[in-house]
Write an enzyme that holds these catalytic residues in place. Structure first.
Site, PDB file in Angstrom:
ATOM      1  N   ARG A  83     -51.159 -39.928  38.871  1.00 59.33           N
ATOM      2  CA  ARG A  83     -49.919 -40.664  39.058  1.00 59.33           C
ATOM      3  C   ARG A  83     -49.318 -40.959  37.693  1.00 59.33           C
ATOM      4  NH1 ARG A  83     -50.370 -46.567  40.287  1.00 59.33           N
ATOM      5  NH2 ARG A  83     -49.392 -46.717  38.234  1.00 59.33           N
ATOM      6  N   HIS A 104     -46.339 -47.367  39.769  1.00 55.69           N
ATOM      7  CA  HIS A 104     -46.688 -47.534  41.191  1.00 55.69           C
ATOM      8  C   HIS A 104     -45.431 -47.550  42.048  1.00 55.69           C
ATOM      9  CE1 HIS A 104     -48.647 -48.850  44.812  1.00 55.69           C
ATOM     10  NE2 HIS A 104     -47.937 -49.961  44.839  1.00 55.69           N
ATOM     11  N   TYR A 123     -51.174 -52.235  32.310  1.00 52.64           N
ATOM     12  CA  TYR A 123     -52.565 -51.948  32.658  1.00 52.64           C
ATOM     13  C   TYR A 123     -53.061 -50.573  32.209  1.00 52.64           C
ATOM     14  CZ  TYR A 123     -50.036 -49.903  36.673  1.00 52.64           C
ATOM     15  OH  TYR A 123     -49.159 -49.209  37.468  1.00 52.64           O
TER      16      TYR A 123
END
Length: 382
Positions: A277, A281, A290
C-alpha cells in the site's frame, strides 16, 4: 512504617529504525515461494505461459482505468466533489488480475479499497463516484451485476461470500463467489470461520487476501508472526497460493485456475497477492505519522502498471501512439461518467431505506412512513 521502594522497570531496547517496515517488503523479494510471470523490469520469468496478447492488452486497459479513477479521485476529494475514499494506486494488478477472471454471472464481495476490482467486473464509473459521494445512486448496484456495496466492516464479507457460493451450488449453477480481504483482516475470526465453512462444504468460492503490508497504521509483522499468509489455507484443508500481487499476468493466471477449479466443483482456494500500500490508508490519512520513506523504498520500481507497460512495449504490443490513444479514451470515459454522476438529483431522506431487502419488511415500511410524515410536517411548519 516505611514504604518499600519499587524496583526500577527494566529498560527496553528501542525498536530498530525499520521496525515499522512491513514483512511484505522482505517477503516480496523471496520469489522462490511466490508465483511470478513477469519481473519488475517487464521481462518474462519463464515460470509459465503468458496470456494471449488480447488478454494482456485487456488487463493493461483495465489497470489504466483503475489508476485514472484513483488519481482523479484525489483531485475530486480536494475540490470537495468526492468524499473520503481509500486510494488503491499501486495495487491495480492485485485487483484487476483477480476480478478479470470472473464473468458477470459471478459474485464479487469487495472491501472498501477494491474500487478497481468492481470497475473491472463492470461497475459503472458513475455509480462508483456516487458511492464515494455517499449518494443513494451509488448504493444500488446494477441489477445485471452481482457486486456487493464496498464493505467497510473488516472481514464480514468472507462468510457472506461463502453463503452466496453455496446458494449458487444449491441452484446447480457453475457460478462462483470472490471475496477480498487485507492482511489485517486475515487475523479476524470471520476470515477463519469462512475458510473452514467453505472448505467443509466445498463452496465454489475464491478468497483473495491482499497482503499490502499495512492494516491502517499497523505493519503486518506487528499483527502476526506468519510470513506466508497463503499457508493459512492448510489449516482448513483447502489450496493456498502465493502470487506476486504487482504482476497482473501472474495474478490473473492463478485466479483463473482457482475460478475454474471452483466451477468444476472442487471447492475454494485462498490466494495471497503480495503487494504494497504505497498510498495512505484514506485520502484523509497522514502515513508519515507511522512510516518513513525508507518503508516505501523500492516499491515504485515494482509499479504494476509500468511493469506491464514495459512488457507490452518490448513485445511490440503497445506503442507510444496506441498508449496515448488509450489514455485519452480512459480520460474521456471518466469525464463522461463524472458528468453523469454530477447530474444525479439530490437524495431524499427516505431513500436510505431502499435497496436493503428485495421486499421491504414491515419495520422498513413503518420507518418510511415515519420519515415521509416528518417531512410533510416540516413543510407545513415552514
Amino acid at each position: 512504617m516505611t514504604r518499600s521502594k519499587s524496583k526500577p522497570r527494566p529498560k527496553t531496547e528501542p525498536n530498530p529504525t525499520d521496525a515499522a517496515f512491513d514483512a511484505a517488503a522482505a517477503a516480496y523479494e523471496q520469489a522462490g515461494d511466490m508465483f511470478q510471470l513477469i519481473a519488475p523490469d517487464g521481462t518474462s520469468t519463464g515460470a509459465g505461459e503468458l496470456p494471449d496478447p488480447e488478454t494482456r492488452l485487456r488487463l493493461y486497459r483495465e489497470m489504466r482505468r483503475a489508476r485514472h479513477f484513483d488519481e482523479r479521485g484525489w483531485v475530486l476529494y480536494r475540490q470537495g466533489r468526492l468524499g473520503v475514499f481509500p486510494p488503491f494506486g499501486g495495487m491495480e494488478a492485485s485487483q484487476v488480475g483477480t476480478a478479470a477472471a470472473l464473468t458477470a454471472d459471478d459474485w464479487l464481495f469487495p472491501t472498501y479499497r477494491d474500487t478497481g476490482a468492481a470497475l473491472t467486473l463492470g461497475l459503472p464509473i458513475a455509480r462508483a463516484l456516487a458511492y464515494w459521494r455517499t449518494s443513494p445512486h451509488g448504493w444500488a448496484m446494477p441489477e445485471n451485476l452481482k457486486v456487493l456495496p464496498f464493505y467497510i466492516p473488516i472481514a464480514t464479507q468472507y462468510p457472506h461470500a461463502v453463503g452466496a457460493a453455496l446458494a449458487e451450488k444449491r441452484k446447480g449453477t457453475k457460478n462462483v463467489a470472490m471475496a477480498y480481504i487485507g492482511d489485517g483482516g486475515s487475523s479476524e475470526g470471520d476470515f477463519h470461520e469462512a475458510l473452514n465453512f467453505a472448505g467443509a462444504l466445498e463452496a465454489p468460492c475464491v478468497f483473495i487476501l491482499q497482503n499490502n503490508g499495512w492494516a491502517i497504521s499497523v505493519p503486518t509483522r506487528s499483527q502476526t508472526k506468519a510470513t506466508n499468509l497463503s499457508k493459512r489455507a492448510d489449516g482448513y484443508g483447502i489450496p493456498g497460493v502465493r502470487v506476486d500481487g504487482n504482476d497482473v499476468l501472474a495474478t490473473y493466471h492463478v485466479t483463473r485456475e482457482a475460478v475454474e477449479r471452483a466451477r468444476r466443483g472442487e471447492g475454494p482456494t485462498l490466494i495471497e497477492t503480495v503487494t504494497y500500500r504505497v498510498k495512505p490508508h484514506t485520502v484523509a490519512d497522514d502515513p508519515s505519522r507511522y512510516r518513513t520513506d525508507a518503508d516505501n523504498e523500492g516499491w515504485d520500481a515494482k509499479d504494476p502498471v509500468l511493469r506491464l507497460q514495459t512488457h507490452l512495449m518490448s513485445e511490440g504490443l503497445l506503442t507510444a501512439e496506441s498508449e496515448a490513444a488509450l489514455l485519452k479514451e480512459v480520460a474521456d470515459e471518466f469525464e463522461a461518467a463524472l458528468k453523469e454522476a454530477d447530474s444525479y438529483p439530490d437524495p431524499e431522506p427516505a431513500e436510505i431505506l431502499d435497496h436493503v431487502f428485495a421486499e421491504p419488511t414491515p419495520q422498513l415500511r413503518r420507518q418510511r412512513e415515519q420519515i415521509l410524515s416528518e417531512q410533510d410536517s416540516n413543510k407545513d411548519n415552514a
